[in-house]
Design an enzyme around this catalytic site. Structure first.
Site, mmCIF file in Angstrom:
data_model
loop_
_atom_site.group_PDB
_atom_site.id
_atom_site.type_symbol
_atom_site.label_atom_id
_atom_site.label_comp_id
_atom_site.label_asym_id
_atom_site.label_seq_id
_atom_site.Cartn_x
_atom_site.Cartn_y
_atom_site.Cartn_z
ATOM 1 N N ASP A 104 -51.514 38.475 12.475
ATOM 2 C CA ASP A 104 -50.809 37.839 13.586
ATOM 3 C C ASP A 104 -50.527 38.879 14.671
ATOM 4 O OD1 ASP A 104 -49.364 36.004 15.076
ATOM 5 O OD2 ASP A 104 -47.526 36.257 13.912
ATOM 6 N N GLU A 105 -50.313 38.428 15.904
ATOM 7 C CA GLU A 105 -49.995 39.326 17.036
ATOM 8 C C GLU A 105 -51.006 40.484 17.096
ATOM 9 O OE1 GLU A 105 -47.999 38.392 19.169
ATOM 10 O OE2 GLU A 105 -46.240 37.390 18.327
ATOM 11 N N GLN A 125 -50.464 39.079 26.420
ATOM 12 C CA GLN A 125 -49.118 39.409 25.956
ATOM 13 C C GLN A 125 -49.058 40.781 25.280
ATOM 14 O OE1 GLN A 125 -46.591 36.037 24.430
ATOM 15 N NE2 GLN A 125 -48.559 35.020 24.242
ATOM 16 N N ARG A 154 -41.294 32.647 28.551
ATOM 17 C CA ARG A 154 -40.205 32.376 27.597
ATOM 18 C C ARG A 154 -39.479 31.086 27.960
ATOM 19 N NH1 ARG A 154 -42.473 34.172 24.139
ATOM 20 N NH2 ARG A 154 -44.064 34.446 25.706
ATOM 21 N N LYS A 184 -49.169 28.960 17.811
ATOM 22 C CA LYS A 184 -49.816 29.982 16.989
ATOM 23 C C LYS A 184 -49.278 29.992 15.551
ATOM 24 C CE LYS A 184 -48.335 34.086 17.956
ATOM 25 N NZ LYS A 184 -47.554 34.566 16.809
ATOM 26 N N THR A 185 -47.955 29.965 15.397
ATOM 27 C CA THR A 185 -47.369 30.031 14.055
ATOM 28 C C THR A 185 -47.759 28.802 13.245
ATOM 29 O OG1 THR A 185 -45.495 31.258 14.963
ATOM 30 C CG2 THR A 185 -45.221 30.330 12.767
#
Length: 675
Positions: free
Chosen positions: A213-214, A242, A606, A36-37
């Site tokens: 973002d997010e 998430q 994670r 994503k980043t």
């Protein structure tokens, strides 16, 4: 290599589509570990390459750390300084708007931002004014209620109505002290935009390209702020699987709202995971598919299947802690891993004690996310309160904190006197002190000695005005600490432990050193006291410099782990009552269970290479020991992916020697207190 060739070389087809689609509304559903980043940073770099001015781009995210990382990666890609690009958290962007426009809402410039401690102090003071009983003043409960009311998450009802007058008193107190709370950083810009269409139009004309973002973590207010600002060119990136922050206002339904508000949206799904093994992803997919209210997606990996997921059922939390400590020692030797390759995830802070004790016993260095923030320590808050009053004399809450700290003879009677003047004249406390100092002997409401004490305090604040210039701030703060004899005060407060006093003083020294680093950083043009106070108010625990945590095991709540990854992850306490949490099961219904499942999904994803999960047979609860049942989420992991982990077996002599050397090496390292 041109950026265009770089895009095609380094991005998969879905990522490339997300990066190269610049015009129109775009919804990017980005699964865990799907790059994503990279997509966001390449997309902004591509926009700049296509000739879109930096000043027209606004990228919003949730932590200063994420914003800083994003900006640094864009600089690396473009080779440009990017002085006019706005990459910011929602709250920092709100501050930026208010710094320019807050006078239009009836505030003065250079307002203060109250953190949670200041907010509760003002609620307490407002309660005293209204003669609320001590029993009625549950500050945590009231603070949460006020936040819910202000942000629209709740409305007044028969149960909460008794606090309505307190809320109004709290709000008028904020305005009187020229201060805003954290919720205001979103609520007030929305109010500003709605009441001043010309201001909104100016911001809409400036920021023609917006990225969020997010997106699944946005609240109703953050969504409204974004929606007001947005032209047609808006891209949001998120993953409904998430969404784990409903308790602080996040609503993953904003993804549905976005599709309604921007009907010609282009949807792009990123499902290739670059982080985890196929086994870990299959487990995550197996769990999350039991949620009904979600966008269907199936993460996949090109990293191979890897090791099975290991489940362990220790007798109690002490045995669980031993299992985790022994597992870390064993894996670090077997796989030549560093301690910071390990993440230990817990659902609740109460689980940490046994694990921390096992780490200390085995000389395993660790860092705990979720302890007392550095900026919440009393000695740090005292010094910061001085700086806040120097910056904003009308900040009554911080003035009350320091007027007699260190002690200078200003007792309760003296404070009651200035409160009385403030109430009668509608003054701030600072204005009241100045009125008393300028009064004649006949009119003065306090004794000559108290008046002299007020003058000492007033001079300290007035003589520190040079801090506002932005030059040599750290040096001036150090001089202030010396002037008020703060070390002597610490000694008097800790008469039985000079060591404790020195430790607290070293914390202040750390604060001043970090201030020096900040003001000497060429990336910061504005190093005024106002800029510094804004920075530390907005800073959150994940933004603290983590250099000191290199080489330590990462012990943290699952909530704190979001956005992070570790080669080896231990999930502790996978039991009913913890995962899902008993509170969610009892009060939240199906929606809360689904959020708890998303939380477990975040924990699983994670892990990069290995995932070990423990579920105790018994656990201490309050003063008794209760029998535990394995979490329902464990049953949702496909059985073919799992093996039960056996307790550590005896190791051969060579491995035992290597383990011993490793432990001795760690014992030899100097112990640095966690700050």
């Amino acid at each position: 290599m041109s950026l265009e060739n770089d895009l095609k070389d380094k991005l998969n087809p879905e990522q490339y589509k997300a990066v190269s689609t610049i015009e129109g509304p775009i919804l990017i559903i980005a699964g865990a570990g799907s790059g994503k980043t990279r997509v966001i940073t390449y997309r902004i770099a591509n926009m700049l390459e296509k000739g879109i001015p930096q000043s027209q781009i606004l990228a919003l995210t949730f932590t200063n750390k994420a914003a800083k990382e994003m900006e640094e990666r864009i600089k690396e890609l473009t080779g440009k300084k990017l002085n006019n690009l706005t990459v910011s958290t929602f709250h920092a962007f709100g501050v930026r708007i208010l710094r320019q426009e807050i006078t239009k809402l009836g505030y003065r410039e250079n307002f203060s931002i109250y953190d949670e401690t200041d907010k509760k102090a003002l609620i307490k003071e407002s309660g005293r004014e209204l003669k609320f009983s001590a029993d009625a003043m549950d500050l945590y409960k009231i603070s949460t209620l006020f936040s819910d009311i202000k942000t629209g998450r709740k409305s007044w009802n028969s149960e909460s109505d008794m606090y309505r007058s307190l809320y109004e008193e709290y709000q008028s107190g904020l305005k009187l002290f020229n201060s805003v709370d954290f919720d205001d950083l979103i609520v007030l810009p929305i109010k500003l935009f709605k009441e001043n269409p010309e201001v909104l139009e100016a911001y809409r004309n400036r920021f023609r390209y917006i990225m969020v973002d997010e997106f699944q973590d946005t609240s109703h207010q953050q969504y409204e702020m974004m929606h007001l600002l947005a032209n047609k060119n808006i891209a949001v990136v998120g993953d409904d699987d998430q969404s784990i922050y409903s308790w602080r206002g996040a609503d993953f339904q904003n993804i549905i709202n976005f599709e309604k508000d921007f009907p010609d949206v282009t949807e792009i799904r990123l499902e290739q995971n670059y982080r985890s093994t196929g086994t870990i992803l299959a487990a995550a997919n197996g769990v999350i598919k039991h949620n009904t209210n979600r966008k269907d997606k199936e993460l996949w990996s090109g990293n191979g299947n890897g090791k099975p997921i290991e489940l362990y059922s220790p007798e109690n939390e002490a045995a669980e802690a031993d299992f985790i400590a022994e597992g870390i020692l064993g894996i670090s030797v077997d796989e030549k891993r560093n301690y910071d390759d390990f993440g230990v995830l817990i659902r609740a802070n109460t689980q940490s004690r046994a694990i921390e004790e096992a780490f200390l016993e085995n000389n395993i260095p660790y860092t705990m996310s979720g302890g007392t923030s550095f900026f919440e320590r009393k000695e740090i808050k005292d010094i910061i309160s001085y700086l806040r009053v120097i910056a904003n004399h009308d900040d009554d809450i911080n003035l009350l904190r320091i007027i007699n700290t260190p002690r200078r003879g200003i007792g309760k009677a003296a404070i009651e006197s200035i409160n009385k003047v403030a109430s009668t004249m509608n003054f701030s406390l600072w204005e009241s002190i100045q009125a008393i100092l300028s009064s004649s002997e006949e009119e003065c409401p306090v004794s000559e000695k108290t008046k002299a004490d007020f003058e000492v305090f007033s001079n300290i604040i007035e003589n520190s005005k040079s801090m506002l210039s932005g030059k040599g701030l750290a040096k001036k703060v150090r001089a202030l600490v010396d002037e008020i004899n703060y070390f002597d005060y610490l000694i008097s407060e800790n008469p039985k432990s000079e060591k404790s006093a020195r430790f607290k003083y070293m914390n202040i020294e750390s604060l001043i050193k970090s201030m020096e680093q900040w003001e000497n950083n060429p990336n910061y043009d504005d190093t005024s006291l106002y800029a510094y106070l804004n920075r530390i108010t907005l800073i959150s625990r994940d933004d603290m410099d983590d250099e000191q945590d290199k080489g330590k095991v990462n012990l943290m709540t699952i909530h704190a782990s979001k956005g992070l990854e570790f080669p080896v992850v231990f999930i502790a306490g996978a039991e009913e009552g913890l995962m899902p949490h008993a509170h969610a099961v009892e009060e939240g219904g199906d929606a809360a269970i689904e959020e708890e499942r998303r939380l477990f999904y975040v924990a699983v994803t994670r892990a990069r290479d290995r995932l070990l999960i423990s579920s105790c047979s018994h656990r201490r609860k309050m003063t008794s020991t209760v029998e535990c049942e394995p979490s329902r989420f464990l049953d949702e992991i496909p059985k073919n992916l799992v093996e039960y982990h056996e307790p550590s077996k005896e190791v051969d002599a060579e491995t035992a020697h290597e383990l011993l050397q490793n432990m001795l090496k760690n014992m030899a390292k100097p112990r640095v207190p966690k700050i």
